[in-house]
Write an enzyme that holds these catalytic residues in place. Sequence first.
Site, PDB file in Angstrom:
ATOM      1  N   THR A  20       7.911  -0.545   5.149  1.00  0.00           N
ATOM      2  CA  THR A  20       9.402   0.157   4.695  1.00  0.00           C
ATOM      3  C   THR A  20       9.856   0.814   6.118  1.00  0.00           C
ATOM      4  O   THR A  20       9.211   1.039   6.951  1.00  0.00           O
ATOM      5  CB  THR A  20       8.818   1.121   3.885  1.00  0.00           C
ATOM      6  OG1 THR A  20       9.955   2.007   3.786  1.00  0.00           O
ATOM      7  CG2 THR A  20       7.715   1.923   4.271  1.00  0.00           C
ATOM      8  N   LYS A  30       1.952   3.729   4.456  1.00  0.00           N
ATOM      9  CA  LYS A  30       2.582   2.282   4.866  1.00  0.00           C
ATOM     10  C   LYS A  30       2.469   1.974   6.219  1.00  0.00           C
ATOM     11  O   LYS A  30       2.108   1.020   6.653  1.00  0.00           O
ATOM     12  CB  LYS A  30       3.734   2.418   4.498  1.00  0.00           C
ATOM     13  CG  LYS A  30       4.466   2.352   2.891  1.00  0.00           C
ATOM     14  CD  LYS A  30       3.703   1.432   2.010  1.00  0.00           C
ATOM     15  CE  LYS A  30       4.752   0.072   2.079  1.00  0.00           C
ATOM     16  NZ  LYS A  30       4.346  -1.063   1.035  1.00  0.00           N
ATOM     17  N   TRP A  87      15.460   0.377   0.796  1.00  0.00           N
ATOM     18  CA  TRP A  87      16.472   0.761  -0.373  1.00  0.00           C
ATOM     19  C   TRP A  87      16.412  -0.479  -1.380  1.00  0.00           C
ATOM     20  O   TRP A  87      17.859  -1.075  -1.643  1.00  0.00           O
ATOM     21  CB  TRP A  87      17.842   1.025   0.137  1.00  0.00           C
ATOM     22  CG  TRP A  87      17.794   2.270   1.021  1.00  0.00           C
ATOM     23  CD1 TRP A  87      16.963   2.958   1.435  1.00  0.00           C
ATOM     24  CD2 TRP A  87      19.047   3.095   1.203  1.00  0.00           C
ATOM     25  NE1 TRP A  87      17.190   4.263   2.034  1.00  0.00           N
ATOM     26  CE2 TRP A  87      18.356   4.220   2.117  1.00  0.00           C
ATOM     27  CE3 TRP A  87      20.268   3.122   0.830  1.00  0.00           C
ATOM     28  CZ2 TRP A  87      19.483   5.291   2.280  1.00  0.00           C
ATOM     29  CZ3 TRP A  87      21.220   4.122   1.185  1.00  0.00           C
ATOM     30  CH2 TRP A  87      20.671   5.121   2.042  1.00  0.00           C
ATOM     31  N   TYR A 100       4.129   8.944   1.912  1.00  0.00           N
ATOM     32  CA  TYR A 100       4.202   7.380   1.542  1.00  0.00           C
ATOM     33  C   TYR A 100       4.564   6.630   3.146  1.00  0.00           C
ATOM     34  O   TYR A 100       3.711   5.600   3.139  1.00  0.00           O
ATOM     35  CB  TYR A 100       5.561   7.273   0.709  1.00  0.00           C
ATOM     36  CG  TYR A 100       6.100   5.892   0.648  1.00  0.00           C
ATOM     37  CD1 TYR A 100       5.593   4.967  -0.389  1.00  0.00           C
ATOM     38  CD2 TYR A 100       7.352   5.545   1.133  1.00  0.00           C
ATOM     39  CE1 TYR A 100       5.936   3.711  -0.582  1.00  0.00           C
ATOM     40  CE2 TYR A 100       7.615   4.075   1.084  1.00  0.00           C
ATOM     41  CZ  TYR A 100       7.057   3.466   0.272  1.00  0.00           C
ATOM     42  OH  TYR A 100       7.676   2.199  -0.105  1.00  0.00           O
ATOM     43  N   THR A 123       5.037   3.249  -5.557  1.00  0.00           N
ATOM     44  CA  THR A 123       6.446   3.263  -4.835  1.00  0.00           C
ATOM     45  C   THR A 123       7.164   4.666  -5.104  1.00  0.00           C
ATOM     46  O   THR A 123       8.253   5.078  -4.705  1.00  0.00           O
ATOM     47  CB  THR A 123       7.328   2.071  -4.887  1.00  0.00           C
ATOM     48  OG1 THR A 123       7.283   2.187  -6.367  1.00  0.00           O
ATOM     49  CG2 THR A 123       6.874   0.787  -4.517  1.00  0.00           C
ATOM     50  N   ALA A 147       2.466  -1.671  -4.482  1.00  0.00           N
ATOM     51  CA  ALA A 147       2.388  -0.432  -3.964  1.00  0.00           C
ATOM     52  C   ALA A 147       2.655   0.488  -4.947  1.00  0.00           C
ATOM     53  O   ALA A 147       3.267   0.273  -5.990  1.00  0.00           O
ATOM     54  CB  ALA A 147       3.490  -0.395  -2.672  1.00  0.00           C
TER      55      ALA A 147
HETATM   56  N1  LIG Z   1      11.577  -0.012  -3.723  1.00  0.00           N
HETATM   57  C1  LIG Z   1      12.259   0.297  -2.714  1.00  0.00           C
HETATM   58  O1  LIG Z   1      13.226   0.744  -2.209  1.00  0.00           O
HETATM   59  C2  LIG Z   1      11.404  -0.093  -1.486  1.00  0.00           C
HETATM   60  C3  LIG Z   1      11.760   0.099  -0.023  1.00  0.00           C
HETATM   61  C4  LIG Z   1      11.182  -0.426   0.969  1.00  0.00           C
HETATM   62  C5  LIG Z   1       9.769  -1.051   0.819  1.00  0.00           C
HETATM   63  N2  LIG Z   1       9.234  -0.991  -0.264  1.00  0.00           N
HETATM   64  C6  LIG Z   1       8.057  -1.879  -0.377  1.00  0.00           C
HETATM   65  O2  LIG Z   1       8.471  -2.938  -1.288  1.00  0.00           O
HETATM   66  C7  LIG Z   1       7.345  -3.397  -1.973  1.00  0.00           C
HETATM   67  C8  LIG Z   1       7.500  -3.796  -3.410  1.00  0.00           C
HETATM   68  O3  LIG Z   1       8.231  -2.724  -3.848  1.00  0.00           O
HETATM   69  P1  LIG Z   1       9.013  -2.747  -5.417  1.00  0.00           P
HETATM   70  O4  LIG Z   1       9.911  -1.909  -5.499  1.00  0.00           O
HETATM   71  O5  LIG Z   1       9.049  -4.117  -5.892  1.00  0.00           O
HETATM   72  O6  LIG Z   1       7.724  -1.749  -6.336  1.00  0.00           O
HETATM   73  P2  LIG Z   1       7.499  -1.714  -7.715  1.00  0.00           P
HETATM   74  O7  LIG Z   1       8.577  -2.249  -8.497  1.00  0.00           O
HETATM   75  O8  LIG Z   1       7.234  -0.119  -7.911  1.00  0.00           O
HETATM   76  O9  LIG Z   1       6.502  -2.539  -8.129  1.00  0.00           O
HETATM   77  C9  LIG Z   1       5.148  -2.251  -7.737  1.00  0.00           C
HETATM   78  C10 LIG Z   1       4.109  -3.215  -8.032  1.00  0.00           C
HETATM   79  O10 LIG Z   1       2.926  -2.679  -7.573  1.00  0.00           O
HETATM   80  C11 LIG Z   1       2.055  -2.553  -8.756  1.00  0.00           C
HETATM   81  N3  LIG Z   1       1.172  -1.452  -8.506  1.00  0.00           N
HETATM   82  C12 LIG Z   1       1.493  -0.097  -8.603  1.00  0.00           C
HETATM   83  N4  LIG Z   1       0.434   0.717  -8.562  1.00  0.00           N
HETATM   84  C13 LIG Z   1      -0.618  -0.051  -8.692  1.00  0.00           C
HETATM   85  C14 LIG Z   1      -2.247   0.356  -8.438  1.00  0.00           C
HETATM   86  N5  LIG Z   1      -2.579   1.408  -8.605  1.00  0.00           N
HETATM   87  N6  LIG Z   1      -2.866  -0.898  -8.622  1.00  0.00           N
HETATM   88  C15 LIG Z   1      -2.361  -2.133  -8.739  1.00  0.00           C
HETATM   89  N7  LIG Z   1      -1.076  -2.503  -8.636  1.00  0.00           N
HETATM   90  C16 LIG Z   1      -0.271  -1.415  -8.673  1.00  0.00           C
HETATM   91  C17 LIG Z   1       2.972  -2.443  -9.966  1.00  0.00           C
HETATM   92  O11 LIG Z   1       2.085  -2.753 -11.257  1.00  0.00           O
HETATM   93  P3  LIG Z   1       2.464  -1.915 -12.603  1.00  0.00           P
HETATM   94  O12 LIG Z   1       3.915  -1.985 -12.837  1.00  0.00           O
HETATM   95  O13 LIG Z   1       1.522  -2.618 -13.444  1.00  0.00           O
HETATM   96  O14 LIG Z   1       1.949  -0.555 -12.113  1.00  0.00           O
HETATM   97  C18 LIG Z   1       4.008  -3.355  -9.369  1.00  0.00           C
HETATM   98  O15 LIG Z   1       3.571  -4.634  -9.599  1.00  0.00           O
HETATM   99  C19 LIG Z   1       6.126  -2.421  -2.166  1.00  0.00           C
HETATM  100  O16 LIG Z   1       5.402  -2.750  -0.995  1.00  0.00           O
HETATM  101  C20 LIG Z   1       7.256  -1.199  -1.534  1.00  0.00           C
HETATM  102  O17 LIG Z   1       6.278  -0.230  -0.592  1.00  0.00           O
HETATM  103  C21 LIG Z   1       9.934  -0.770  -1.494  1.00  0.00           C
END
Ligand SMILES: NC(=O)c1ccc[n+]([C@@H]2O[C@H](COP(=O)([O-])OP(=O)(O)OC[C@H]3O[C@@H](n4cnc5c(N)ncnc54)[C@H](OP(=O)(O)O)[C@@H]3O)[C@@H](O)[C@H]2O)c1
Length: 306
Positions: A107, A137, A162, A133, A68, A66
């Site tokens: 989320t 989602k 979070w 965002y 993020t 995503a």
């Molecule tokens: N972070 C939070 O606090 C949080 C909270 C609630 C829900 N979530 C959800 O949990 C999931 C995992 O989050 P996370 O924190 O692990 O995210 P993250 O660390 O930001 O990793 C995002 C992943 O998505 C890939 N990505 C980003 N932009 C892209 C694009 N345009 N095309 C293809 N791939 C892309 C990134 O690849 P690159 O690194 O190569 O760009 C990476 O593999 C997501 O669905 C997020 O919405 C996150």
Amino acid sequence: MRVAVVGVVGRLGRALVAALEEAPFAGMRPPIGWDQPELELDTVTAASFGALLDREHPEVVVHTAAWTDVDGNAREPQLAMRRNGIAVGEIAQACAGRGTDLLIISTNEVFDGARTDGRGYAPGDEPHPINPYGEAKAAAERLATEAFAGSAGRLSIVRTAWLFGPPGNDFPAKIAAAAMRTKGAGEPLRVTGDEVGTPTYTPDLAEAIVELVGTDTPAPPGSVTIHHLVNGGRASRADWAREVLRRLAIDVEVVDVPASTWQRASTPPLWGVLEPTPLPSGIPMRDWREAFADALPALRREIGAR
Ligand SMILES: NC(=O)c1ccc[n+]([C@@H]2O[C@H](COP(=O)([O-])OP(=O)(O)OC[C@H]3O[C@@H](n4cnc5c(N)ncnc54)[C@H](OP(=O)(O)O)[C@@H]3O)[C@@H](O)[C@H]2O)c1
């Protein structure tokens, strides 16, 4: 069982691959990982994703990728909708058409955070996002649900909140760095006190997802199940910051300030609490403070390396 993970270099994706490699379920095979440039959220279609499915034949796809950066999403809402909404709909169509199970990550930001009764949001509560965002989602949840109607596959929607964990550069690391700066200046650290949620450790979330994926559920074909997976407990951002500094023995006072203090592009929901849903084992995810203790060695290495 063959599982494909989309977004393997992300915080959750890498934890999930590690957890799948260690999975205790008989018959689990090493996960397949997809990321950029093979899989671009900007351009993926049901046909292009279908070609990946036809090449590797996973039985389950877990979509963790995503965009993020919530402030980036707020500045470019159309791009946010493409990457975090429409792309998921395309992936879902490809999976649904082939009867492949799909699990997507969503989320707390699908909710407006305006709740004042002290209860967490439950899966049946109506989404009402207040920022781009969250809108994207929520659209992803809707589009994936529509795609799976009548499918031989099953859709799981996992909402979480979070996230923290490897590779760092997360809220604890940023707070530690900010506290060391304010300590140098002899000032307290101002942190939002009216935004409440549940810090969730990605290795714990990954284990919970593996439990869902590896357990034979009675969910029928075409079904959609919403799960709320977060660590136990809740905290304000300021509470979380205090716990970080206490554990790191950084002697800086944390002063609560309202979220409205900060000028930012996105509007985070103030009440970000999700009511956890039960896992198949019946064992709840542990309290976030206990999970945070496990993250400390890596955090110490990270801030020592700054
Ligand atoms: N972070 C939070 O606090 C949080 C909270 C609630 C829900 N979530 C959800 O949990 C999931 C995992 O989050 P996370 O924190 O692990 O995210 P993250 O660390 O930001 O990793 C995002 C992943 O998505 C890939 N990505 C980003 N932009 C892209 C694009 N345009 N095309 C293809 N791939 C892309 C990134 O690849 P690159 O690194 O190569 O760009 C990476 O593999 C997501 O669905 C997020 O919405 C996150």
